[in-house]
Write a protein that holds these residues in place. Structure first.
Motif, PDB file in Angstrom:
ATOM      1  N   VAL A  54      -8.879   7.871  18.286  1.00  0.00           N
ATOM      2  CA  VAL A  54      -8.324   7.148  17.150  1.00  0.00           C
ATOM      3  C   VAL A  54      -9.459   6.729  16.214  1.00  0.00           C
ATOM      4  O   VAL A  54     -10.423   6.106  16.659  1.00  0.00           O
ATOM      5  N   PRO A  55      -9.366   7.056  14.916  1.00  0.00           N
ATOM      6  CA  PRO A  55     -10.413   6.646  13.968  1.00  0.00           C
ATOM      7  C   PRO A  55     -10.547   5.136  13.904  1.00  0.00           C
ATOM      8  O   PRO A  55      -9.598   4.392  14.205  1.00  0.00           O
ATOM      9  N   ASP A  56     -11.728   4.671  13.477  1.00  0.00           N
ATOM     10  CA  ASP A  56     -11.918   3.234  13.364  1.00  0.00           C
ATOM     11  C   ASP A  56     -11.183   2.703  12.135  1.00  0.00           C
ATOM     12  O   ASP A  56     -10.749   3.459  11.253  1.00  0.00           O
ATOM     13  N   LEU A  57     -11.033   1.385  12.067  1.00  0.00           N
ATOM     14  CA  LEU A  57     -10.267   0.768  10.986  1.00  0.00           C
ATOM     15  C   LEU A  57     -10.869   1.056   9.617  1.00  0.00           C
ATOM     16  O   LEU A  57     -10.143   1.233   8.635  1.00  0.00           O
ATOM     17  N   GLY A  58     -12.187   1.107   9.537  1.00  0.00           N
ATOM     18  CA  GLY A  58     -12.826   1.383   8.251  1.00  0.00           C
ATOM     19  C   GLY A  58     -12.424   2.745   7.707  1.00  0.00           C
ATOM     20  O   GLY A  58     -12.157   2.899   6.506  1.00  0.00           O
ATOM     21  N   ALA A  59     -12.364   3.744   8.594  1.00  0.00           N
ATOM     22  CA  ALA A  59     -11.968   5.082   8.160  1.00  0.00           C
ATOM     23  C   ALA A  59     -10.505   5.088   7.734  1.00  0.00           C
ATOM     24  O   ALA A  59     -10.133   5.731   6.734  1.00  0.00           O
ATOM     25  N   LEU A  60      -9.648   4.381   8.459  1.00  0.00           N
ATOM     26  CA  LEU A  60      -8.232   4.341   8.105  1.00  0.00           C
ATOM     27  C   LEU A  60      -8.021   3.613   6.783  1.00  0.00           C
ATOM     28  O   LEU A  60      -7.185   4.024   5.960  1.00  0.00           O
ATOM     29  N   MET A 101       0.851  -1.191   0.000  1.00  0.00           N
ATOM     30  CA  MET A 101       0.000   0.000   0.000  1.00  0.00           C
ATOM     31  C   MET A 101       0.880   1.231   0.000  1.00  0.00           C
ATOM     32  O   MET A 101       1.731   1.381   0.854  1.00  0.00           O
ATOM     33  N   SER A 102       0.667   2.149  -0.948  1.00  0.00           N
ATOM     34  CA  SER A 102       1.512   3.337  -1.071  1.00  0.00           C
ATOM     35  C   SER A 102       0.895   4.503  -0.365  1.00  0.00           C
ATOM     36  O   SER A 102      -0.296   4.746  -0.452  1.00  0.00           O
ATOM     37  N   GLY A 103       1.719   5.297   0.320  1.00  0.00           N
ATOM     38  CA  GLY A 103       1.229   6.479   1.007  1.00  0.00           C
ATOM     39  C   GLY A 103       1.504   7.739   0.217  1.00  0.00           C
ATOM     40  O   GLY A 103       1.374   8.842   0.698  1.00  0.00           O
ATOM     41  N   LYS A 104       1.916   7.640  -1.079  1.00  0.00           N
ATOM     42  CA  LYS A 104       2.287   8.777  -1.887  1.00  0.00           C
ATOM     43  C   LYS A 104       1.070   9.608  -2.217  1.00  0.00           C
ATOM     44  O   LYS A 104      -0.006   9.097  -2.481  1.00  0.00           O
ATOM     45  N   ARG A 105       1.276  10.932  -2.243  1.00  0.00           N
ATOM     46  CA  ARG A 105       0.200  11.840  -2.579  1.00  0.00           C
ATOM     47  C   ARG A 105       0.095  11.975  -4.079  1.00  0.00           C
ATOM     48  O   ARG A 105       1.080  11.911  -4.799  1.00  0.00           O
ATOM     49  N   GLY A 106      -1.099  12.247  -4.554  1.00  0.00           N
ATOM     50  CA  GLY A 106      -1.261  12.451  -5.982  1.00  0.00           C
ATOM     51  C   GLY A 106      -2.650  12.886  -6.304  1.00  0.00           C
ATOM     52  O   GLY A 106      -3.514  12.973  -5.446  1.00  0.00           O
ATOM     53  N   ALA A 107      -2.894  13.239  -7.529  1.00  0.00           N
ATOM     54  CA  ALA A 107      -4.204  13.665  -7.969  1.00  0.00           C
ATOM     55  C   ALA A 107      -4.593  12.853  -9.172  1.00  0.00           C
ATOM     56  O   ALA A 107      -3.773  12.491  -9.995  1.00  0.00           O
ATOM     57  N   ARG A 116      -1.263   3.081   7.982  1.00  0.00           N
ATOM     58  CA  ARG A 116      -0.796   1.859   7.343  1.00  0.00           C
ATOM     59  C   ARG A 116      -0.293   0.855   8.384  1.00  0.00           C
ATOM     60  O   ARG A 116      -0.571  -0.340   8.318  1.00  0.00           O
ATOM     61  N   ARG A 117       0.447   1.352   9.362  1.00  0.00           N
ATOM     62  CA  ARG A 117       0.964   0.459  10.406  1.00  0.00           C
ATOM     63  C   ARG A 117      -0.185  -0.151  11.222  1.00  0.00           C
ATOM     64  O   ARG A 117      -0.158  -1.325  11.591  1.00  0.00           O
ATOM     65  N   ILE A 118      -1.188   0.697  11.502  1.00  0.00           N
ATOM     66  CA  ILE A 118      -2.334   0.194  12.289  1.00  0.00           C
ATOM     67  C   ILE A 118      -3.088  -0.875  11.518  1.00  0.00           C
ATOM     68  O   ILE A 118      -3.441  -1.934  12.056  1.00  0.00           O
ATOM     69  N   VAL A 119      -3.357  -0.615  10.238  1.00  0.00           N
ATOM     70  CA  VAL A 119      -4.120  -1.565   9.425  1.00  0.00           C
ATOM     71  C   VAL A 119      -3.327  -2.859   9.240  1.00  0.00           C
ATOM     72  O   VAL A 119      -3.890  -3.963   9.302  1.00  0.00           O
ATOM     73  N   GLU A 120      -2.009  -2.749   9.011  1.00  0.00           N
ATOM     74  CA  GLU A 120      -1.199  -3.951   8.876  1.00  0.00           C
ATOM     75  C   GLU A 120      -1.204  -4.765  10.170  1.00  0.00           C
ATOM     76  O   GLU A 120      -1.254  -5.998  10.145  1.00  0.00           O
ATOM     77  N   ALA A 121      -1.142  -4.056  11.315  1.00  0.00           N
ATOM     78  CA  ALA A 121      -1.207  -4.763  12.599  1.00  0.00           C
ATOM     79  C   ALA A 121      -2.565  -5.439  12.774  1.00  0.00           C
ATOM     80  O   ALA A 121      -2.653  -6.569  13.279  1.00  0.00           O
ATOM     81  N   ALA A 122      -3.642  -4.762  12.345  1.00  0.00           N
ATOM     82  CA  ALA A 122      -4.981  -5.352  12.442  1.00  0.00           C
ATOM     83  C   ALA A 122      -5.097  -6.579  11.544  1.00  0.00           C
ATOM     84  O   ALA A 122      -5.717  -7.574  11.906  1.00  0.00           O
TER      85      ALA A 122
END
Length: 361
Positions: A65-71, A1-7, A134-140
């Motif tokens: 902390v936002p829920d996993l769905g929002a993240l 999963m990439s965290g790069k910004r873009g349009a 990303r770290r939270i979702v990967e841990a989940a």
């Protein structure tokens, strides 16, 4: 999963980025990123310490902390550069996705996404939050995989403890049906009297039990899965086999009988039924299995008391004769049992369901 910004052109809603709590500088400078990080850390409790106190923050994580769905939605926005594409990936509408992002921004107190007709672009704060998300979702995901592995290990075996009559005459059919539904589950069956079944459950040596006694044993919960009756039987040559009048309770209580051992469900029911009639006389034989009691009765050793489930074939072939008894109730319930507060799950739950779908007695 990439965290790069873009349009990416997507026809997003075109609303301006920002929140009720103000905005964060949107430059790529170190100062801008530091300001964004400081704002997010402040919104989330100062990185785990009370501001200016050095003491741990005690607020619940669920409040900040936002829920996993929002993240997961935010990560999808980072991948696609488009709120609409992110919404499609997570399976919600674009208005719902936009609303979820705005709610997350209000919760954190920072702007996460700049929206325009050309697409959606993460702010500097959004890029930082995405990295953390990303770290939270990967841990989940790792947590979920671990739990699935535990469920798989649990579902790979089923330990059943059952009293003798149920083990011999009812469980085979139920287990064949379970095998059709769960072919990969290995089942072990421990047969014994009802007291032994309760002991195994309470010791954690069985996942589900079946008993024949008068009530649910202490420390267990249970449900009735079948009904049964006890019958007095003899070999055809015994004097009781030629009687025309039923035996009364006092005569039955006084007679030496071939019986199951104390602790068995059959013995519990018979003891209770004859308690008001002087109690059982000393047994002629006291045996530890239904099969042994039946064999002794067929041999002509004496009268016996057995479950009707166990003597169908012997009665039809006239190797045993049922002796009528008046004035005493010999019916009983057969129960599935488990430790109090621990409702069956996995294969144990499925087996319990099958006993209700395939009633006996």
């Amino acid at each position: 999963m990439s965290g790069k910004r873009g349009a990416g052109p997507d026809g997003d809603d075109g609303t301006a980025g920002g929140t009720d709590g103000g905005s964060v500088p949107d430059s790529g400078s170190d100062a801008g990123r530091s300001t964004a990080a400081a704002a997010i850390l402040a919104a989330s409790g100062g990185g785990g310490r009370g501001a200016g106190t050095g003491r741990p923050v005690t607020a619940h994580l669920s409040h900040r902390v936002p829920d996993l769905g929002a993240l997961e939605l935010l990560l999808a926005v980072a991948r696609h550069g488009s709120l609409g594409a992110a919404a499609r990936e997570v399976g919600i509408t674009q208005p719902a996705a936009s609303s979820r992002v705005r709610s997350m921004e209000r919760q954190l107190g920072v702007a996460l996404v700049d929206r325009s007709p050309r697409g959606s672009r993460l702010t500097d704060a959004g890029a930082l939050v995405t990295d953390w998300a990303r770290r939270i979702v990967e841990a989940a995901e790792a947590f979920d995989a671990g739990v699935q592995a535990l469920r798989g290990r649990r579902d790979s075996r089923l330990r059943v403890a059952a009293s003798m009559t149920i083990a011999e005459y009812l469980l085979p059919g139920w287990l064949i049906a379970l095998r059709a539904e769960r072919p990969d589950t290995a089942v072990s069956l421990q047969a014994g009297n009802s007291a032994a079944v309760a002991e195994r459950l309470l010791a954690g040596e069985a996942d589900l039990g079946f008993v024949e006694g008068l009530a649910v044993p202490d420390g267990l919960d249970g449900t009735v899965v079948a009904h049964d009756r006890l019958a007095v039987v003899t070999a055809p040559g015994h004097p009781w086999a030629r009687r025309r009048a039923p035996i009364d309770p006092a005569e039955l209580a006084a007679a030496p009988l071939i019986l199951r051992e104390r602790g068995s469900g059959t013995r519990q029911v018979l003891d209770a039924a004859l308690a008001r009639h002087g109690g059982l006389a000393r047994p002629l034989l006291e045996l530890a299995s239904t099969t042994a009691v039946k064999a002794a009765a067929v041999s002509g050793a004496g009268p016996a008391v057995l479950s009707e489930l166990a003597i169908t074939e012997e009665l039809s072939s006239r190797r045993l004769v049922a002796v009528p008894v008046a004035g005493v109730r010999l019916a009983r319930d057969l129960r599935a049992v488990w430790p109090t507060g621990h409702r069956p799950t996995g294969p144990a739950r499925d087996l319990l369901s099958l006993t209700r779908a395939r009633p006996a007695g």
